[in-house]
Design a protein around this motif. Structure first.
Motif, PDB file in Angstrom:
ATOM      1  N   THR A  38     -53.477   1.985  19.492  1.00  0.00           N
ATOM      2  CA  THR A  38     -51.833   2.320  19.166  1.00  0.00           C
ATOM      3  C   THR A  38     -51.507   2.878  18.884  1.00  0.00           C
ATOM      4  N   VAL A  39     -51.532   4.426  18.333  1.00  0.00           N
ATOM      5  CA  VAL A  39     -51.065   5.544  18.008  1.00  0.00           C
ATOM      6  C   VAL A  39     -51.463   6.191  18.478  1.00  0.00           C
ATOM      7  N   ALA A  40     -52.115   6.577  19.311  1.00  0.00           N
ATOM      8  CA  ALA A  40     -52.028   7.619  20.094  1.00  0.00           C
ATOM      9  C   ALA A  40     -50.641   7.258  21.801  1.00  0.00           C
ATOM     10  N   GLY A  41     -51.270   6.236  21.818  1.00  0.00           N
ATOM     11  CA  GLY A  41     -50.906   5.530  22.923  1.00  0.00           C
ATOM     12  C   GLY A  41     -48.944   6.469  22.999  1.00  0.00           C
ATOM     13  N   SER A  42     -48.510   5.709  21.098  1.00  0.00           N
ATOM     14  CA  SER A  42     -46.981   5.657  20.953  1.00  0.00           C
ATOM     15  C   SER A  42     -46.925   7.424  21.365  1.00  0.00           C
ATOM     16  N   VAL A  43     -47.769   8.669  20.245  1.00  0.00           N
ATOM     17  CA  VAL A  43     -47.868  10.116  20.455  1.00  0.00           C
ATOM     18  C   VAL A  43     -47.763  10.055  22.128  1.00  0.00           C
ATOM     19  N   HIS A  44     -48.194   9.429  22.744  1.00  0.00           N
ATOM     20  CA  HIS A  44     -48.516  10.403  24.082  1.00  0.00           C
ATOM     21  C   HIS A  44     -47.182   9.754  24.924  1.00  0.00           C
ATOM     22  N   GLY A  45     -46.819   8.043  24.748  1.00  0.00           N
ATOM     23  CA  GLY A  45     -45.926   7.305  25.156  1.00  0.00           C
ATOM     24  C   GLY A  45     -44.511   8.410  24.914  1.00  0.00           C
ATOM     25  N   PHE A  46     -44.396   8.832  23.688  1.00  0.00           N
ATOM     26  CA  PHE A  46     -43.331   9.568  23.008  1.00  0.00           C
ATOM     27  C   PHE A  46     -43.100  11.403  23.976  1.00  0.00           C
ATOM     28  N   VAL A  47     -44.118  11.531  23.853  1.00  0.00           N
ATOM     29  CA  VAL A  47     -44.546  13.121  24.842  1.00  0.00           C
ATOM     30  C   VAL A  47     -44.249  12.874  25.985  1.00  0.00           C
ATOM     31  N   PHE A  48     -44.751  12.259  26.846  1.00  0.00           N
ATOM     32  CA  PHE A  48     -44.160  11.753  28.027  1.00  0.00           C
ATOM     33  C   PHE A  48     -43.108  11.717  28.550  1.00  0.00           C
ATOM     34  N   LEU A  49     -42.285  11.232  27.578  1.00  0.00           N
ATOM     35  CA  LEU A  49     -41.151  11.189  28.357  1.00  0.00           C
ATOM     36  C   LEU A  49     -40.366  12.055  28.203  1.00  0.00           C
TER      37      LEU A  49
END
Length: 91
Positions: A38-49
């Motif tokens: 959940t944490v890593a996915g959220s961080v990655h999602g933000f950086v991806f966008l």
């Protein structure tokens, strides 16, 4: 900060967050600890966008063609592909 430096920074950050996400998936698979994803996915999602937005802005600023700009955005989908693309685009 120039658009090229911003692009390189976000491209490296995108690769780092891929590592975090893949590590979190391994942790979840081996220990069942789901909050890591959940944490890593959220961080990655933000950086991806952020990467996608910066890639578009850099493509406009550097006058890349539409195909090269789209390729820059698509490289974020493949883990670690932003780094070789950045090196190639720098040349």
């Amino acid at each position: 900060m120039t658009p090229k430096i911003l692009y390189r920074t976000v491209a490296m950050g995108e690769a780092v967050t891929w590592t975090l996400l893949i590590s979190a998936l391994i942790i979840r698979a081996t220990t069942g600890f789901a909050p890591a994803v959940t944490v890593a996915g959220s961080v990655h999602g933000f950086v991806f966008l952020a990467y996608a937005a910066v890639a578009v802005l850099t493509a406009i600023n550097q006058r890349w063609g539409l195909g090269l700009g789209l390729l820059a955005v698509v490289t974020a989908v493949v883990p670690y592909a932003t780094i070789p693309f950045d090196v190639w685009a720098e040349r």
